[in-house]
Design an enzyme around this catalytic site. Sequence first.
Site, PDB file in Angstrom:
ATOM      1  N   HIS A   1      -9.460   1.144   4.595  1.00  0.00           N
ATOM      2  CA  HIS A   1      -8.208   1.276   5.347  1.00  0.00           C
ATOM      3  C   HIS A   1      -8.429   2.191   6.550  1.00  0.00           C
ATOM      4  O   HIS A   1      -9.223   3.141   6.472  1.00  0.00           O
ATOM      5  CB  HIS A   1      -7.111   1.844   4.436  1.00  0.00           C
ATOM      6  CG  HIS A   1      -5.759   1.804   5.069  1.00  0.00           C
ATOM      7  ND1 HIS A   1      -5.327   2.789   5.923  1.00  0.00           N
ATOM      8  CD2 HIS A   1      -4.777   0.882   5.019  1.00  0.00           C
ATOM      9  CE1 HIS A   1      -4.111   2.480   6.364  1.00  0.00           C
ATOM     10  NE2 HIS A   1      -3.753   1.324   5.825  1.00  0.00           N
TER      11      HIS A   1
ATOM     12  N   GLU B   1      -6.825   4.575   7.708  1.00  0.00           N
ATOM     13  CA  GLU B   1      -6.628   6.009   7.443  1.00  0.00           C
ATOM     14  C   GLU B   1      -7.854   6.610   6.769  1.00  0.00           C
ATOM     15  O   GLU B   1      -8.185   7.776   6.988  1.00  0.00           O
ATOM     16  CB  GLU B   1      -5.349   6.214   6.605  1.00  0.00           C
ATOM     17  CG  GLU B   1      -4.101   6.034   7.461  1.00  0.00           C
ATOM     18  CD  GLU B   1      -2.903   5.473   6.714  1.00  0.00           C
ATOM     19  OE1 GLU B   1      -2.859   5.535   5.480  1.00  0.00           O
ATOM     20  OE2 GLU B   1      -1.988   4.946   7.402  1.00  0.00           O
TER      21      GLU B   1
ATOM     22  N   GLY C   1       2.579   2.052  10.777  1.00  0.00           N
ATOM     23  CA  GLY C   1       3.561   3.125  10.631  1.00  0.00           C
ATOM     24  C   GLY C   1       4.249   3.511  11.928  1.00  0.00           C
ATOM     25  O   GLY C   1       4.918   4.532  12.003  1.00  0.00           O
TER      26      GLY C   1
ATOM     27  N   ASN D   1       0.876  -1.175   0.000  1.00  0.00           N
ATOM     28  CA  ASN D   1       0.000   0.000   0.000  1.00  0.00           C
ATOM     29  C   ASN D   1       0.913   1.225   0.000  1.00  0.00           C
ATOM     30  O   ASN D   1       1.491   1.575   1.020  1.00  0.00           O
ATOM     31  CB  ASN D   1      -0.880  -0.040   1.262  1.00  0.00           C
ATOM     32  CG  ASN D   1      -1.695   1.216   1.437  1.00  0.00           C
ATOM     33  OD1 ASN D   1      -1.781   2.049   0.535  1.00  0.00           O
ATOM     34  ND2 ASN D   1      -2.303   1.361   2.616  1.00  0.00           N
TER      35      ASN D   1
ATOM     36  N   GLU E   1      -5.443  -5.058  10.470  1.00  0.00           N
ATOM     37  CA  GLU E   1      -4.390  -4.091  10.757  1.00  0.00           C
ATOM     38  C   GLU E   1      -4.677  -3.398  12.084  1.00  0.00           C
ATOM     39  O   GLU E   1      -5.511  -2.479  12.137  1.00  0.00           O
ATOM     40  CB  GLU E   1      -4.337  -3.036   9.648  1.00  0.00           C
ATOM     41  CG  GLU E   1      -4.050  -3.610   8.281  1.00  0.00           C
ATOM     42  CD  GLU E   1      -3.479  -2.565   7.337  1.00  0.00           C
ATOM     43  OE1 GLU E   1      -2.362  -2.770   6.860  1.00  0.00           O
ATOM     44  OE2 GLU E   1      -4.137  -1.537   7.100  1.00  0.00           O
TER      45      GLU E   1
ATOM     46  N   SER F   1       3.444  -2.388  10.310  1.00  0.00           N
ATOM     47  CA  SER F   1       4.890  -2.522  10.505  1.00  0.00           C
ATOM     48  C   SER F   1       5.426  -3.910  10.160  1.00  0.00           C
ATOM     49  O   SER F   1       6.348  -4.400  10.806  1.00  0.00           O
ATOM     50  CB  SER F   1       5.281  -2.114  11.925  1.00  0.00           C
ATOM     51  OG  SER F   1       4.931  -0.757  12.162  1.00  0.00           O
TER      52      SER F   1
ATOM     53  N   LYS G   1       0.176   4.243  -0.243  1.00  0.00           N
ATOM     54  CA  LYS G   1      -0.445   5.434   0.359  1.00  0.00           C
ATOM     55  C   LYS G   1      -0.197   6.657  -0.551  1.00  0.00           C
ATOM     56  O   LYS G   1      -0.140   6.493  -1.770  1.00  0.00           O
ATOM     57  CB  LYS G   1       0.074   5.638   1.790  1.00  0.00           C
ATOM     58  CG  LYS G   1      -0.073   4.346   2.614  1.00  0.00           C
ATOM     59  CD  LYS G   1       0.097   4.541   4.088  1.00  0.00           C
ATOM     60  CE  LYS G   1      -0.101   3.204   4.794  1.00  0.00           C
ATOM     61  NZ  LYS G   1      -0.050   3.293   6.239  1.00  0.00           N
TER      62      LYS G   1
HETATM   63  P1  PGA Z   1       2.897   0.104   7.633  1.00  0.00           P
HETATM   64  O1  PGA Z   1       1.424   0.351   7.014  1.00  0.00           O
HETATM   65  O2  PGA Z   1       3.398  -1.179   7.022  1.00  0.00           O
HETATM   66  O3  PGA Z   1       3.698   1.290   7.225  1.00  0.00           O
HETATM   67  O4  PGA Z   1       2.723  -0.023   9.111  1.00  0.00           O
HETATM   68  C1  PGA Z   1       0.530  -0.693   6.806  1.00  0.00           C
HETATM   69  C2  PGA Z   1      -0.774  -0.187   6.235  1.00  0.00           C
HETATM   70  O5  PGA Z   1      -1.231   0.890   6.665  1.00  0.00           O
HETATM   71  O6  PGA Z   1      -1.370  -0.807   5.341  1.00  0.00           O
END
Ligand code: PGA
Length: 252
Positions: free
Chosen positions: A96, A98, A174, A10, A168, A213, A12
């Site tokens: 997601h 976010e 992140g 992803n 997640e 992560s 983003k």
């Molecule tokens: P990350 O993000 O691997 O940077 O923690 C995962 C995601 O939001 O899909």
Amino acid sequence: MARKVIIAGNWKMNKTASEGKALVEELKPLVSEVTEAEIVVCPTFTTISTVVEAAAGSNIKVGSQNIHWAESGAFTGEISAVMLKEAGVEYAIIGHSERRQYFGETDVTVNQRLKAALAANLIPIVCIGETLEEREGGKTEKVLFTQLEGGLADITAEQIGGIVIAYEPVWAIGTGKTATPEMAEETHNYIRCQLKDMFGDAAEAVRIQYGGSMKPENSAELVAQKNIDGGLIGGASLKAESFADLIKNAIA
Ligand code: PGA
């Protein structure tokens, strides 16, 4: 039941079209031998066409980070499943955290988007997960139950096997904090049990990705768990070498 591992990057709001092209060109030879995992990259809308072209003929598939539920109409700033399909997209991330946190995504709109993805023959990646506050308050299972019940409303046992769920934990996205493999497996097992309650044996075919992560150093241990069938990767998918290493370690 053997479920094929699926690893999706992803991106983003990162990578211009030329940067995305360069990343895929670099990634292609690094993963060309990989047959045990489905590999997907999810660029921004403006980068999709370039990446589809760059990935053509390789084992790298392309997904979108969102999708609207209508086919067309007065929805300024949105993109429909048919538009994405025509652009060469095969997967769609839906709901997601976010999107839920910053753009008002709810289980109801997740469900609408999911139905649109299925109608257009896109493989949906439906994201669920609890916040730190919810985990610490002992509400993880309740939150996941609600997200599954609402997000998957009206979905049939025939359809469920074609849907990917991404678990997640929001506190791991992140942040560098990963759920331990045991902690993640416990939650994935809970999700599988809920899916069995909802869809019976068809739930065995559902691939449940872990996200938050995931990196080359922990992908092997996470994907080795019984109910972890791959990953949804943010940060570690932005560099070809780390994404390729993560994939190879996950299937080793
Ligand atoms: P990350 O993000 O691997 O940077 O923690 C995962 C995601 O939001 O899909």
